[in-house]
Motif scaffolding. Structure first.
Motif, PDB file in Angstrom:
ATOM      1  N   SER A   1       0.822  -1.255  -0.038  1.00  0.00           N
ATOM      2  CA  SER A   1       0.002   0.004   0.010  1.00  0.00           C
ATOM      3  C   SER A   1       0.839   1.111  -0.079  1.00  0.00           C
ATOM      4  CB  SER A   1      -0.948   0.027   1.306  1.00  0.00           C
ATOM      5  OG  SER A   1      -1.728   1.353   1.216  1.00  0.00           O
ATOM      6  N   HIS A   2       0.986   1.599  -1.402  1.00  0.00           N
ATOM      7  CA  HIS A   2       1.773   3.046  -1.200  1.00  0.00           C
ATOM      8  C   HIS A   2       1.379   4.294  -0.287  1.00  0.00           C
ATOM      9  CE1 HIS A   2       4.312   1.304  -4.394  1.00  0.00           C
ATOM     10  NE2 HIS A   2       3.176   0.800  -5.003  1.00  0.00           N
ATOM     11  N   LEU A   3       0.072   4.390  -0.506  1.00  0.00           N
ATOM     12  CA  LEU A   3      -0.723   5.389   0.358  1.00  0.00           C
ATOM     13  C   LEU A   3      -0.329   5.307   1.852  1.00  0.00           C
ATOM     14  CD1 LEU A   3      -4.140   5.764  -1.109  1.00  0.00           C
ATOM     15  CD2 LEU A   3      -2.185   7.390  -1.444  1.00  0.00           C
ATOM     16  N   PHE A   4      -0.192   3.951   2.489  1.00  0.00           N
ATOM     17  CA  PHE A   4      -0.015   3.758   4.008  1.00  0.00           C
ATOM     18  C   PHE A   4       1.305   4.112   3.968  1.00  0.00           C
ATOM     19  CE2 PHE A   4       1.494   0.779   7.063  1.00  0.00           C
ATOM     20  CZ  PHE A   4       0.643   1.200   7.882  1.00  0.00           C
TER      21      PHE A   4
ATOM     22  N   HIS B   1       5.601   3.557  19.426  1.00  0.00           N
ATOM     23  CA  HIS B   1       5.015   4.893  18.750  1.00  0.00           C
ATOM     24  C   HIS B   1       4.806   4.429  17.384  1.00  0.00           C
ATOM     25  CE1 HIS B   1       5.868   9.313  17.519  1.00  0.00           C
ATOM     26  NE2 HIS B   1       4.497   8.893  17.681  1.00  0.00           N
ATOM     27  N   ALA B   2       5.573   3.824  16.660  1.00  0.00           N
ATOM     28  CA  ALA B   2       5.609   3.282  15.235  1.00  0.00           C
ATOM     29  C   ALA B   2       4.344   2.614  15.086  1.00  0.00           C
ATOM     30  CB  ALA B   2       6.853   2.838  14.655  1.00  0.00           C
ATOM     31  N   THR B   3       4.178   1.661  16.022  1.00  0.00           N
ATOM     32  CA  THR B   3       3.051   0.675  15.638  1.00  0.00           C
ATOM     33  C   THR B   3       1.888   1.197  16.214  1.00  0.00           C
ATOM     34  OG1 THR B   3       4.434  -1.099  16.378  1.00  0.00           O
ATOM     35  CG2 THR B   3       2.387  -1.563  16.306  1.00  0.00           C
ATOM     36  N   SER B   4       1.718   2.308  16.932  1.00  0.00           N
ATOM     37  CA  SER B   4       0.318   2.718  17.434  1.00  0.00           C
ATOM     38  C   SER B   4       0.023   3.536  16.487  1.00  0.00           C
ATOM     39  CB  SER B   4       0.627   3.417  18.681  1.00  0.00           C
ATOM     40  OG  SER B   4      -0.466   4.289  19.196  1.00  0.00           O
ATOM     41  N   PHE B   5       0.973   4.351  15.716  1.00  0.00           N
ATOM     42  CA  PHE B   5       0.322   5.362  14.528  1.00  0.00           C
ATOM     43  C   PHE B   5       0.096   4.580  13.644  1.00  0.00           C
ATOM     44  CE2 PHE B   5       1.247   7.758  10.705  1.00  0.00           C
ATOM     45  CZ  PHE B   5       0.961   9.013  11.137  1.00  0.00           C
ATOM     46  N   ALA B   6       0.697   3.501  13.242  1.00  0.00           N
ATOM     47  CA  ALA B   6       0.183   2.553  12.067  1.00  0.00           C
ATOM     48  C   ALA B   6      -1.016   2.069  12.318  1.00  0.00           C
ATOM     49  CB  ALA B   6       1.474   1.680  11.801  1.00  0.00           C
ATOM     50  N   ARG B   7      -1.333   1.505  13.538  1.00  0.00           N
ATOM     51  CA  ARG B   7      -2.928   0.883  13.946  1.00  0.00           C
ATOM     52  C   ARG B   7      -3.767   2.070  13.508  1.00  0.00           C
ATOM     53  NH1 ARG B   7      -1.499  -0.469  18.159  1.00  0.00           N
ATOM     54  NH2 ARG B   7      -1.284  -2.749  17.815  1.00  0.00           N
ATOM     55  N   GLN B   8      -3.607   3.267  14.087  1.00  0.00           N
ATOM     56  CA  GLN B   8      -4.568   4.179  13.810  1.00  0.00           C
ATOM     57  C   GLN B   8      -4.657   4.468  12.515  1.00  0.00           C
ATOM     58  OE1 GLN B   8      -6.368   6.074  15.690  1.00  0.00           O
ATOM     59  NE2 GLN B   8      -7.213   7.514  14.411  1.00  0.00           N
ATOM     60  N   LEU B   9      -3.677   4.694  11.634  1.00  0.00           N
ATOM     61  CA  LEU B   9      -3.482   5.050  10.318  1.00  0.00           C
ATOM     62  C   LEU B   9      -4.384   3.936   9.365  1.00  0.00           C
ATOM     63  CD1 LEU B   9      -2.799   6.577   7.881  1.00  0.00           C
ATOM     64  CD2 LEU B   9      -0.462   5.438   7.917  1.00  0.00           C
ATOM     65  N   TRP B  10      -3.989   2.598   9.942  1.00  0.00           N
ATOM     66  CA  TRP B  10      -4.499   1.459   9.009  1.00  0.00           C
ATOM     67  C   TRP B  10      -5.951   1.118   9.358  1.00  0.00           C
ATOM     68  CZ3 TRP B  10      -3.184  -1.084   5.051  1.00  0.00           C
ATOM     69  CH2 TRP B  10      -3.623  -2.464   4.945  1.00  0.00           C
TER      70      TRP B  10
ATOM     71  N   ARG C   1      -7.428  -7.115   9.276  1.00  0.00           N
ATOM     72  CA  ARG C   1      -7.013  -7.673  10.611  1.00  0.00           C
ATOM     73  C   ARG C   1      -5.440  -8.185  10.471  1.00  0.00           C
ATOM     74  NH1 ARG C   1     -10.044  -5.548  14.575  1.00  0.00           N
ATOM     75  NH2 ARG C   1     -12.180  -4.720  14.090  1.00  0.00           N
ATOM     76  N   GLU C   2      -5.732  -9.261   9.762  1.00  0.00           N
ATOM     77  CA  GLU C   2      -4.570 -10.127   9.464  1.00  0.00           C
ATOM     78  C   GLU C   2      -3.521  -9.500   8.792  1.00  0.00           C
ATOM     79  OE1 GLU C   2      -4.388 -13.762  10.182  1.00  0.00           O
ATOM     80  OE2 GLU C   2      -5.867 -12.738  11.770  1.00  0.00           O
ATOM     81  N   GLU C   3      -3.826  -8.591   7.765  1.00  0.00           N
ATOM     82  CA  GLU C   3      -2.739  -7.798   7.166  1.00  0.00           C
ATOM     83  C   GLU C   3      -2.215  -7.019   8.051  1.00  0.00           C
ATOM     84  OE1 GLU C   3      -0.074  -6.582   3.808  1.00  0.00           O
ATOM     85  OE2 GLU C   3      -1.847  -8.147   4.022  1.00  0.00           O
ATOM     86  N   PHE C   4      -2.718  -6.055   9.012  1.00  0.00           N
ATOM     87  CA  PHE C   4      -1.869  -5.402   9.823  1.00  0.00           C
ATOM     88  C   PHE C   4      -0.911  -6.282  10.864  1.00  0.00           C
ATOM     89  CE2 PHE C   4      -1.583  -3.156  13.817  1.00  0.00           C
ATOM     90  CZ  PHE C   4      -0.942  -2.031  13.511  1.00  0.00           C
TER      91      PHE C   4
END
Length: 236
Positions: free
Chosen positions: A28-31, A46-55, A137-140
């Motif tokens: 996913s280029h946008l992500f 921090h990175a994982t938390s931001f990624a979860r919110q974004l995803w 969810r599996e992808e995340f």
């Protein structure tokens, strides 16, 4: 191992993320672009938390579908399956893609062939909306694992860079020590050692020894004592 991992997750990295960092994490280029814009992160958490919110909260369906466009996990699992199971797994891979329009995604390890086959059979009965949510969810989970590997590699690179920077500083420090040594060496006798060094007795107090101690700066005192040690133990 656990203490090293906790330290790694809390380590702050200096550089921003780049497109190549996400090459093996998501399609996913946008992500990836939004993760890059938000970096650097203060920690893996921090990175994982931001990624979860974004995803889950900010990404559009197309971002999910782009991420699902990688090779099907069911197809990859075929290479680990016994011969009697390969044909069946290939059939279910085609059936799943025909019904939902995207590749089967799961965080189950690809060598667990029977588990993956059972999973795709069960999930095939879902509606498109339900299966899209499960696949996301599996992808995340895969993205989070990818971030862990990326953070570990970047942390190691960061430690190596800091070590190289430290090595560059050492020669300068040694040059400073040489300057101090040259100052101390003034007044050396023919044997290459100062008379005050030779007359210093470790069993006496500083007042009982005759040496140029008064008026010395702390740095000179440290250098003087180092010279005393070298004279006593390295040149008996």
């Amino acid at each position: 191992m656990h203490s090293e991992y906790r330290a790694m997750t809390k380590r702050k990295l200096r550089r921003k993320l780049e497109s190549r960092d996400f090459f093996l994490i998501t399609r996913s280029h946008l992500f990836a672009e939004k993760m890059i814009d938000a970096s650097p992160f203060s920690s893996l958490d921090h990175a994982t938390s931001f990624a979860r919110q974004l995803w889950f909260k900010e990404s559009c369906i197309q971002s999910w579908l782009d991420a699902f466009s990688g090779q099907s996990h069911l197809y990859r699992a075929i290479s680990h399956a016994p011969g009697s199971m390969m044909r069946e797994m290939l059939q279910w891979d085609r059936k799943y893609r025909a019904k939902f329009g995207f590749e089967f995604r799961t965080s189950t390890e690809t060598w667990c062939s029977q588990e993956i086959l059972d999973e795709v059979k069960s999930r095939y009965e879902n509606t498109l909306v339900v299966e899209l949510d499960i696949a996301a969810r599996e992808e995340f989970k895969l993205i989070a694992h990818g971030l862990e590997r990326l953070w570990d590699r970047m942390s190691r690179d960061n430690i190596q860079k800091e070590s190289e920077d430290l090595v560059e500083v050492v020669p300068d420090s040694l040059e400073g020590e040489n300057v101090v040594s040259s100052d101390i060496s003034e007044g050396e006798d023919s044997g290459g050692r100062t008379a005050s060094m030779l007359s210093y007795d470790l069993n006496r107090t500083p007042e009982e020894n005759e040496y140029p101690y008064s008026g010395m700066s702390p740095e000179k005192k440290n250098a003087w004592h180092l010279a005393m040690w070298a004279t006593r133990y390295l040149n008996p």
